[in-house]
Write a protein that holds these residues in place. Sequence first.
Motif, PDB file in Angstrom:
ATOM      1  N   SER A  47      17.834  -0.161  -6.013  1.00  0.00           N
ATOM      2  CA  SER A  47      18.683  -0.307  -4.824  1.00  0.00           C
ATOM      3  C   SER A  47      18.626  -1.724  -4.271  1.00  0.00           C
ATOM      4  O   SER A  47      19.655  -2.312  -3.917  1.00  0.00           O
ATOM      5  N   LEU A  48      17.437  -2.276  -4.191  1.00  0.00           N
ATOM      6  CA  LEU A  48      17.307  -3.642  -3.666  1.00  0.00           C
ATOM      7  C   LEU A  48      17.955  -4.668  -4.590  1.00  0.00           C
ATOM      8  O   LEU A  48      18.582  -5.629  -4.120  1.00  0.00           O
ATOM      9  N   GLU A  49      17.825  -4.462  -5.892  1.00  0.00           N
ATOM     10  CA  GLU A  49      18.496  -5.357  -6.839  1.00  0.00           C
ATOM     11  C   GLU A  49      20.006  -5.266  -6.684  1.00  0.00           C
ATOM     12  O   GLU A  49      20.708  -6.275  -6.727  1.00  0.00           O
ATOM     13  N   ARG A  50      20.510  -4.067  -6.498  1.00  0.00           N
ATOM     14  CA  ARG A  50      21.951  -3.868  -6.313  1.00  0.00           C
ATOM     15  C   ARG A  50      22.431  -4.545  -5.037  1.00  0.00           C
ATOM     16  O   ARG A  50      23.466  -5.191  -5.021  1.00  0.00           O
ATOM     17  N   ILE A  51      21.686  -4.406  -3.962  1.00  0.00           N
ATOM     18  CA  ILE A  51      22.033  -5.071  -2.703  1.00  0.00           C
ATOM     19  C   ILE A  51      22.060  -6.582  -2.893  1.00  0.00           C
ATOM     20  O   ILE A  51      22.978  -7.263  -2.426  1.00  0.00           O
ATOM     21  N   GLY A  52      21.059  -7.106  -3.573  1.00  0.00           N
ATOM     22  CA  GLY A  52      21.029  -8.535  -3.862  1.00  0.00           C
ATOM     23  C   GLY A  52      22.250  -8.989  -4.640  1.00  0.00           C
ATOM     24  O   GLY A  52      22.854 -10.018  -4.333  1.00  0.00           O
ATOM     25  N   ASP A  53      22.648  -8.189  -5.636  1.00  0.00           N
ATOM     26  CA  ASP A  53      23.858  -8.503  -6.417  1.00  0.00           C
ATOM     27  C   ASP A  53      25.106  -8.458  -5.538  1.00  0.00           C
ATOM     28  O   ASP A  53      25.986  -9.309  -5.647  1.00  0.00           O
TER      29      ASP A  53
ATOM     30  N   GLN B 191       9.702   4.537  -6.791  1.00  0.00           N
ATOM     31  CA  GLN B 191       9.586   3.079  -6.856  1.00  0.00           C
ATOM     32  C   GLN B 191      10.776   2.485  -7.599  1.00  0.00           C
ATOM     33  O   GLN B 191      11.369   1.495  -7.156  1.00  0.00           O
ATOM     34  N   ALA B 192      11.137   3.104  -8.726  1.00  0.00           N
ATOM     35  CA  ALA B 192      12.264   2.611  -9.528  1.00  0.00           C
ATOM     36  C   ALA B 192      13.567   2.671  -8.739  1.00  0.00           C
ATOM     37  O   ALA B 192      14.395   1.754  -8.815  1.00  0.00           O
TER      38      ALA B 192
ATOM     39  N   GLN C 218       0.827  -1.206   0.000  1.00  0.00           N
ATOM     40  CA  GLN C 218       0.000   0.000   0.000  1.00  0.00           C
ATOM     41  C   GLN C 218       0.864   1.260   0.000  1.00  0.00           C
ATOM     42  O   GLN C 218       0.598   2.205  -0.755  1.00  0.00           O
ATOM     43  N   GLN C 219       1.898   1.262   0.837  1.00  0.00           N
ATOM     44  CA  GLN C 219       2.771   2.425   0.912  1.00  0.00           C
ATOM     45  C   GLN C 219       3.601   2.581  -0.365  1.00  0.00           C
ATOM     46  O   GLN C 219       3.800   3.690  -0.855  1.00  0.00           O
ATOM     47  N   PHE C 220       4.089   1.466  -0.894  1.00  0.00           N
ATOM     48  CA  PHE C 220       4.899   1.487  -2.113  1.00  0.00           C
ATOM     49  C   PHE C 220       4.085   2.022  -3.286  1.00  0.00           C
ATOM     50  O   PHE C 220       4.580   2.805  -4.095  1.00  0.00           O
ATOM     51  N   ALA C 221       2.812   1.610  -3.366  1.00  0.00           N
ATOM     52  CA  ALA C 221       1.947   2.053  -4.467  1.00  0.00           C
ATOM     53  C   ALA C 221       1.710   3.558  -4.435  1.00  0.00           C
ATOM     54  O   ALA C 221       1.451   4.173  -5.479  1.00  0.00           O
ATOM     55  N   LYS C 222       1.818   4.169  -3.273  1.00  0.00           N
ATOM     56  CA  LYS C 222       1.607   5.612  -3.140  1.00  0.00           C
ATOM     57  C   LYS C 222       2.813   6.425  -3.613  1.00  0.00           C
ATOM     58  O   LYS C 222       2.700   7.631  -3.825  1.00  0.00           O
ATOM     59  N   LEU C 223       3.971   5.776  -3.753  1.00  0.00           N
ATOM     60  CA  LEU C 223       5.175   6.487  -4.176  1.00  0.00           C
ATOM     61  C   LEU C 223       5.097   6.842  -5.653  1.00  0.00           C
ATOM     62  O   LEU C 223       4.418   6.173  -6.439  1.00  0.00           O
TER      63      LEU C 223
END
Length: 143
Positions: free
Chosen positions: A116-122, A110-111, A100-105
């Motif tokens: 950032s999360l993809e980079r952390i995962g890498d 969001q991008a 819900q909070q993410f959809a409001k961004l």
Amino acid sequence: MRATELNARTLARATGLTTPQFIVLSIVSEAGETTPKAIAARAGVGQATATALLDKLEARGLITRARGSTDRRIVWVRATDAGREMLTSAPDPLHQVFEQQFAKLRDWEQAMIVASLERIGDMLNAGGIDASPLLDVGPVDRK
């Protein structure tokens, strides 16, 4: 991680369900009638994991399973009245609050978060790790 753990405890105290059980019950209730294969795909877990979760939900009377009338190989899963009631009385799970909070961004925000999360995962070399065992809380070595 701590917020996830605290939310899982709150959910367990309120409903007696684990987060993965709650997610599967939500999927079943939302679909009306579905198959274990479809549940596994929607939840992002293996079919064996979905079946184990369904076993627990069925034992508590929250879902029912029935063989198809025309094709006996197909198993149809439905939420019971008790299962639907459990969902309405449960606290909002953390993933729903996040959604819900993410959809409001804004799109650019969001991008940025996704990148950032993809980079952390890498950075953690997590690209090839199967995260589905983390959907079930408890000791990793339990039987």
